[in-house]
Design a protein around this motif. Structure first.
Motif, mmCIF file in Angstrom:
data_model
loop_
_atom_site.group_PDB
_atom_site.id
_atom_site.type_symbol
_atom_site.label_atom_id
_atom_site.label_comp_id
_atom_site.label_asym_id
_atom_site.label_seq_id
_atom_site.Cartn_x
_atom_site.Cartn_y
_atom_site.Cartn_z
ATOM 1 N N ASN A 27 59.239 80.913 94.454
ATOM 2 C CA ASN A 27 58.631 79.794 93.684
ATOM 3 C C ASN A 27 57.187 79.952 93.301
ATOM 4 O O ASN A 27 56.570 79.016 92.763
ATOM 5 C CB ASN A 27 58.932 78.317 94.155
ATOM 6 N N GLY A 28 56.525 81.097 93.592
ATOM 7 C CA GLY A 28 55.233 81.286 93.362
ATOM 8 C C GLY A 28 54.845 82.484 93.205
ATOM 9 O O GLY A 28 55.595 83.227 92.634
ATOM 10 N N ILE A 29 53.723 83.129 93.698
ATOM 11 C CA ILE A 29 53.132 84.354 93.357
ATOM 12 C C ILE A 29 53.082 85.460 94.367
ATOM 13 O O ILE A 29 52.466 86.423 94.295
ATOM 14 C CB ILE A 29 51.572 84.319 92.676
ATOM 15 N N ILE A 30 53.629 84.971 95.325
ATOM 16 C CA ILE A 30 53.462 86.026 96.512
ATOM 17 C C ILE A 30 54.512 87.204 96.015
ATOM 18 O O ILE A 30 55.648 87.005 95.754
ATOM 19 C CB ILE A 30 54.135 85.352 97.906
ATOM 20 N N THR A 31 54.173 88.463 96.216
ATOM 21 C CA THR A 31 54.664 89.633 96.268
ATOM 22 C C THR A 31 55.205 90.753 97.074
ATOM 23 O O THR A 31 56.000 91.346 97.188
ATOM 24 C CB THR A 31 54.133 90.724 94.843
ATOM 25 N N SER A 32 54.444 90.050 98.401
ATOM 26 C CA SER A 32 54.491 91.069 99.298
ATOM 27 C C SER A 32 54.205 90.434 100.726
ATOM 28 O O SER A 32 53.692 89.528 100.541
ATOM 29 C CB SER A 32 53.252 92.297 99.402
ATOM 30 N N THR A 33 54.679 90.851 101.988
ATOM 31 C CA THR A 33 54.558 90.278 103.123
ATOM 32 C C THR A 33 54.426 91.599 104.199
ATOM 33 O O THR A 33 54.853 92.520 103.920
ATOM 34 C CB THR A 33 55.414 89.411 103.410
ATOM 35 N N LEU A 220 41.657 78.706 101.536
ATOM 36 C CA LEU A 220 42.228 79.210 100.410
ATOM 37 C C LEU A 220 43.054 77.728 99.847
ATOM 38 O O LEU A 220 44.011 77.429 100.376
ATOM 39 C CB LEU A 220 43.227 80.286 100.423
ATOM 40 N N ASN A 221 42.586 77.261 98.693
ATOM 41 C CA ASN A 221 43.274 76.209 98.140
ATOM 42 C C ASN A 221 43.475 76.674 96.681
ATOM 43 O O ASN A 221 42.846 77.644 96.231
ATOM 44 C CB ASN A 221 42.642 75.059 98.177
ATOM 45 N N ALA A 266 50.807 75.322 98.907
ATOM 46 C CA ALA A 266 50.794 74.311 97.602
ATOM 47 C C ALA A 266 50.040 75.306 96.531
ATOM 48 O O ALA A 266 50.662 75.022 95.554
ATOM 49 C CB ALA A 266 50.033 73.073 98.113
ATOM 50 N N ALA A 267 48.883 75.993 96.964
ATOM 51 C CA ALA A 267 48.065 76.613 95.885
ATOM 52 C C ALA A 267 49.019 77.706 95.371
ATOM 53 O O ALA A 267 49.012 78.142 94.172
ATOM 54 C CB ALA A 267 47.035 77.161 96.446
ATOM 55 N N LEU A 268 49.648 78.741 96.392
ATOM 56 C CA LEU A 268 50.408 79.660 95.661
ATOM 57 C C LEU A 268 51.818 79.572 94.933
ATOM 58 O O LEU A 268 52.137 80.226 94.007
ATOM 59 C CB LEU A 268 50.773 80.608 97.179
ATOM 60 N N THR A 269 52.055 78.268 95.093
ATOM 61 C CA THR A 269 53.230 77.922 94.254
ATOM 62 C C THR A 269 52.969 76.663 93.229
ATOM 63 O O THR A 269 53.853 76.275 92.547
ATOM 64 C CB THR A 269 54.355 77.206 95.141
#
Length: 312
Positions: A27-33, A220-221, A266-269
């Motif tokens: 639901n957000g911008i994370i592409t990797s972990t 990070l917000n 919350a920021a990433l989504t």
């Protein structure tokens, strides 16, 4: 093109962190972990990866939290009398400088962690580390060696542009002292990382051109992330983040990031952030996109060659 890897650290640490990373990807911008082989929620992280096939997964090498993957008797110099890792990077580094840590023990443990992740059926995209312990020169040499041996083409090299951290610091009114300490730590780690670029290049490995998130760790917000995205230059960059849900398991975990993890999620989504990514023409990628294209026949040949290399 502006290409950005958004990597969430600590996959496998707790169930709540696992759920947050998957929510941030879906639901957000994370592409990797990056996955912690000794994390208490390792098995659930491995099981959940099937719900996010596009999520790149690396190994979050760990020498400073929890217990080793190897038998403690095999790595006695890197564990305490309670068979746990030393409690902080500072303690580990002091032990290395005092020659109380055998580098062979570090290699054995890091190899065990990579083996555990690979044995779970995960195609490893890159290597980084918990608390950035891989940046210490003796450890970094081991990580480069293992990356080449296992055919892992990328290593995190966190060289953070000073401007990306200084702006939020100057604008912040509350928590100024904490952010100043984090900024100084970020500059120190960036300087240390800069000395490792030659090793990466000489080994034929890959890294992003820029890195963000050292000085923003814990801060990070949505506003900070938006400022970073607006100033993102062309080329390849990585943003490190630490999303998570604040639950009982997280409260029991030895980490300074608790409620901050939900703020990051919350920021990433955020719909605003997702729109800003599109507006700024930023392509979201994972680490495997840094590698040159290899035809399937060559890839299969390389895999057979790696499997034939004796390990130990």
């Amino acid at each position: 093109m502006k290409k950005l890897i958004v990597n969430a650290d600590d996959f496998g640490l707790t169930e709540g962190i696992n759920r947050a990373i998957l929510d941030g990807h879906n639901n957000g911008i994370i592409t990797s972990t990056t996955l912690m082989a000794n994390g208490m929620a390792f098995d659930s992280a491995v099981a959940a990866r099937s719900t996010a096939p596009a999520l790149g997964i690396g190994v979050h090498l760990n020498l400073t939290q929890g217990r080793p993957v190897s038998l403690p008797s095999r790595v006695p110099s890197i564990v305490t009398s309670e068979s746990s890792f030393y409690p902080s990077p500072g303690v580990l580094i002091r032990q290395i400088l005092r020659r109380r840590v055998r580098l062979a023990d570090i290699e054995t443990e890091l190899r065990s962690q990579i083996d555990k992740v690979a044995s779970a059926g995960i195609r490893i995209t890159h290597l980084d580390s918990h608390k950035h312990v891989h940046l210490g020169p003796p450890v970094f040499s081991i990580v480069v060696k293992l990356a080449r041996e296992y055919g892992i083409g990328c290593i995190r090299c966190p060289i953070e542009p000073a401007w990306s951290a200084l702006g939020p610091l100057l604008r912040r009114r509350r928590g100024w002292m904490r952010m100043t300490r984090q900024y100084v730590l970020g500059r120190a780690l960036s300087t240390l990382a800069a000395f490792q670029t030659k090793k990466i290049r000489g080994a034929g490995l890959h890294r992003t051109e820029r890195f963000y998130g050292l000085s923003q760790t814990g801060f990070l917000n949505t506003n900070t992330l938006g400022t970073l995205l607006r100033g993102l230059p062309r080329g390849t960059s990585e943003l490190m983040c630490h999303p998570g849900y604040l639950d009982e398991a997280l409260l029991k975990t030895r980490t300074r990031l608790r409620a901050e993890r939900e703020t990051e999620l919350a920021a990433l989504t955020s719909q605003h952030i997702r729109g800003l990514v599109a507006e700024m023409g930023i392509e979201l990628i994972s680490y495997d996109k840094l590698l040159p294209a290899v035809d399937p026949a060559t890839r299969k040949c390389n895999e057979r060659l790696r499997e034939s290399i004796p390990r130990g």
